[in-house]
Structures are given as C-alpha cells and as structure tokens.
Design a protein around this motif. Structure first.
Motif, PDB file in Angstrom:
ATOM      1  N   MET A  69       2.690 -22.019 -45.448  1.00  0.00           N
ATOM      2  CA  MET A  69       1.531 -22.901 -45.561  1.00  0.00           C
ATOM      3  C   MET A  69       1.870 -24.134 -46.409  1.00  0.00           C
ATOM      4  O   MET A  69       1.454 -25.226 -46.094  1.00  0.00           O
ATOM      5  N   ASN A  70       2.653 -23.915 -47.470  1.00  0.00           N
ATOM      6  CA  ASN A  70       3.027 -25.023 -48.348  1.00  0.00           C
ATOM      7  C   ASN A  70       3.878 -26.036 -47.606  1.00  0.00           C
ATOM      8  O   ASN A  70       3.758 -27.249 -47.822  1.00  0.00           O
ATOM      9  N   ASN A  71       4.758 -25.561 -46.694  1.00  0.00           N
ATOM     10  CA  ASN A  71       5.597 -26.444 -45.896  1.00  0.00           C
ATOM     11  C   ASN A  71       4.746 -27.308 -44.965  1.00  0.00           C
ATOM     12  O   ASN A  71       4.997 -28.498 -44.806  1.00  0.00           O
ATOM     13  N   ILE A 123       4.293 -31.370 -44.783  1.00  0.00           N
ATOM     14  CA  ILE A 123       4.448 -32.160 -43.554  1.00  0.00           C
ATOM     15  C   ILE A 123       3.220 -33.032 -43.325  1.00  0.00           C
ATOM     16  O   ILE A 123       3.334 -34.217 -43.000  1.00  0.00           O
ATOM     17  N   TYR A 124       2.023 -32.452 -43.513  1.00  0.00           N
ATOM     18  CA  TYR A 124       0.792 -33.230 -43.326  1.00  0.00           C
ATOM     19  C   TYR A 124       0.722 -34.398 -44.312  1.00  0.00           C
ATOM     20  O   TYR A 124       0.353 -35.515 -43.941  1.00  0.00           O
ATOM     21  N   MET A 125       1.072 -34.134 -45.565  1.00  0.00           N
ATOM     22  CA  MET A 125       1.034 -35.201 -46.576  1.00  0.00           C
ATOM     23  C   MET A 125       2.052 -36.296 -46.243  1.00  0.00           C
ATOM     24  O   MET A 125       1.753 -37.484 -46.366  1.00  0.00           O
ATOM     25  N   SER A 140       1.084 -40.101 -45.448  1.00  0.00           N
ATOM     26  CA  SER A 140       1.589 -41.178 -46.301  1.00  0.00           C
ATOM     27  C   SER A 140       2.498 -42.125 -45.519  1.00  0.00           C
ATOM     28  O   SER A 140       2.459 -43.344 -45.730  1.00  0.00           O
ATOM     29  N   SER A 141       3.280 -41.599 -44.609  1.00  0.00           N
ATOM     30  CA  SER A 141       4.178 -42.453 -43.819  1.00  0.00           C
ATOM     31  C   SER A 141       3.398 -43.365 -42.882  1.00  0.00           C
ATOM     32  O   SER A 141       3.657 -44.574 -42.816  1.00  0.00           O
ATOM     33  N   GLY A 171       2.141 -37.738 -34.256  1.00  0.00           N
ATOM     34  CA  GLY A 171       1.511 -36.699 -35.075  1.00  0.00           C
ATOM     35  C   GLY A 171       1.372 -35.386 -34.330  1.00  0.00           C
ATOM     36  O   GLY A 171       1.626 -34.311 -34.887  1.00  0.00           O
ATOM     37  N   TYR A 172       1.004 -35.464 -33.061  1.00  0.00           N
ATOM     38  CA  TYR A 172       0.884 -34.253 -32.249  1.00  0.00           C
ATOM     39  C   TYR A 172       2.239 -33.590 -32.061  1.00  0.00           C
ATOM     40  O   TYR A 172       2.373 -32.376 -32.148  1.00  0.00           O
ATOM     41  N   ARG A 173       3.252 -34.385 -31.815  1.00  0.00           N
ATOM     42  CA  ARG A 173       4.603 -33.846 -31.598  1.00  0.00           C
ATOM     43  C   ARG A 173       5.140 -33.165 -32.857  1.00  0.00           C
ATOM     44  O   ARG A 173       5.763 -32.129 -32.799  1.00  0.00           O
TER      45      ARG A 173
END
Length: 193
Positions: A1-3, A7-9, A13-14, A72-74
């Motif tokens: 979950m932390n990973n 990735i979401y963050m 941010s990117s 984002g979906y990929r």
C-alpha cells in the motif's frame, strides 16, 4: 500500500509540475512527459509513449489532459488516471483564476506582453522538437506503412489543406487495418508451429 501511495504522489507531483511550468499546450508538454516518465522514472518505454501520444492527439479534448489520462491509467489504473488529471488541470485553473482577477492590469502591462511574445518563439521551438523526435522514431522503426502515413498526413495537412478530421479518420483506419493484418499473421504463424 505504501508503494502505491508513493506512485500516486509521484504521479500527481510530476503532472502538476509539468503542467504548471509548461506554456504552449499539449504539444509542448508531451516531450517533457516523455523525459519524466520514460527517461527519468522509467515507468513506460519510448514506444509506449509514442503510442499514448498518438492516441492522445486523435482523441477529442486537450492533448495534455488526454496524455495524462492515458499515462496515469497505464501507470496506476483508474485512480492513477484521476490523479494525473487533477495534477494536469489544477495549475492552469489556478493560473487562469489569478489572471482573470488581475486581467485589466495584465492586459495593459508592457512587460507581460513582451514576455508572452517571447514565449511564442520558445513554444514554436518546442513544437518543432516534438515533430522531429516523433518523426525520427517513426523513421527508426523502418516501417514503410507508418512512414508513408506520416508523410502523407503532413502533405495532406499543409499542402493540400485537407481537414485534419478526415486525415485522423483515414490514418486511424489504416492503423487499425495494419494491426488486424499483423494479428492475423501472428495467429497464422502461431497455428503453423
């Protein structure tokens, strides 16, 4: 979950950073997305980015938003698509809100007008870079059909002045036919083995 949270963050941010500091629309943000997500983060490869770019350009809507949805979906599924949309849409929304509040001051400011004129030259250079990179990738593949479609689309757009909508439809049909023929050939080769 932390990973996944990481990735979401990173995705948010990117896309937020790229959208905040990119002027000139989707054709300018595409090479920056490629540098960030292909070269730096290595989340996707160059061929995949080329395909995502083609789909983003042929889909209705802003190219930058389409590309961020697909990317984002990929990378992270449906939630990743929503996060990348948010990261891409928020900066222009904030900037436009501020500009609309101070519109009269910006409209008559000589410095702001000069900066915007200078940005036009930079945007033209970045768009030329995108065309050369994407065109170079097509030539590197040494696929005659793709090269023919690219050159024909260029001629039809700039010399024959054919509506871009028709060019996209024809190129989409050619691409779909090419993929169908390749899959049929692959299936036939798989059956013969």
């Amino acid at each position: 979950m932390n990973n996944k949270k990481h990735i979401y963050m990173k995705l948010f941010s990117s896309t937020f950073y790229l959208s905040a500091f990119t002027f000139g629309g989707g054709y300018v943000i595409i090479p920056l997305m490629q540098k960030k997500f292909v070269d730096d983060l290595k989340w996707i490869d160059e061929d995949e980015m080329l395909n995502l770019t083609a789909i983003a350009q042929s889909s209705p809507g802003a190219v930058a938003v389409n590309a961020s949805i697909l990317l984002g979906y990929r990378v992270a599924g449906i939630l990743g698509a929503f996060i990348s949309i948010l990261g891409t849409v928020l900066p222009p929304l904030i900037i436009i809100s501020i500009i609309s509040f101070f519109y009269t001051a910006f409209r008559e400011n000589i410095v702001v007008n000069a900066v915007l004129k200078g940005m036009q030259a930079g945007v033209a250079a970045v768009i030329a870079d995108v065309v050369l990179n994407l065109g170079g990738n097509v030539v590197k593949e040494k696929d005659l059909i793709s090269a023919f479609v690219m050159i024909s689309a260029f001629i039809a757009t700039f010399f024959l002045k054919i509506n871009v909508m028709y060019i996209i439809l024809v190129c989409g049909c050619i691409g779909a036919g090419k993929i169908m023929l390749q899959e049929r050939k692959n299936k036939k080769d798989g059956d013969s083995q």
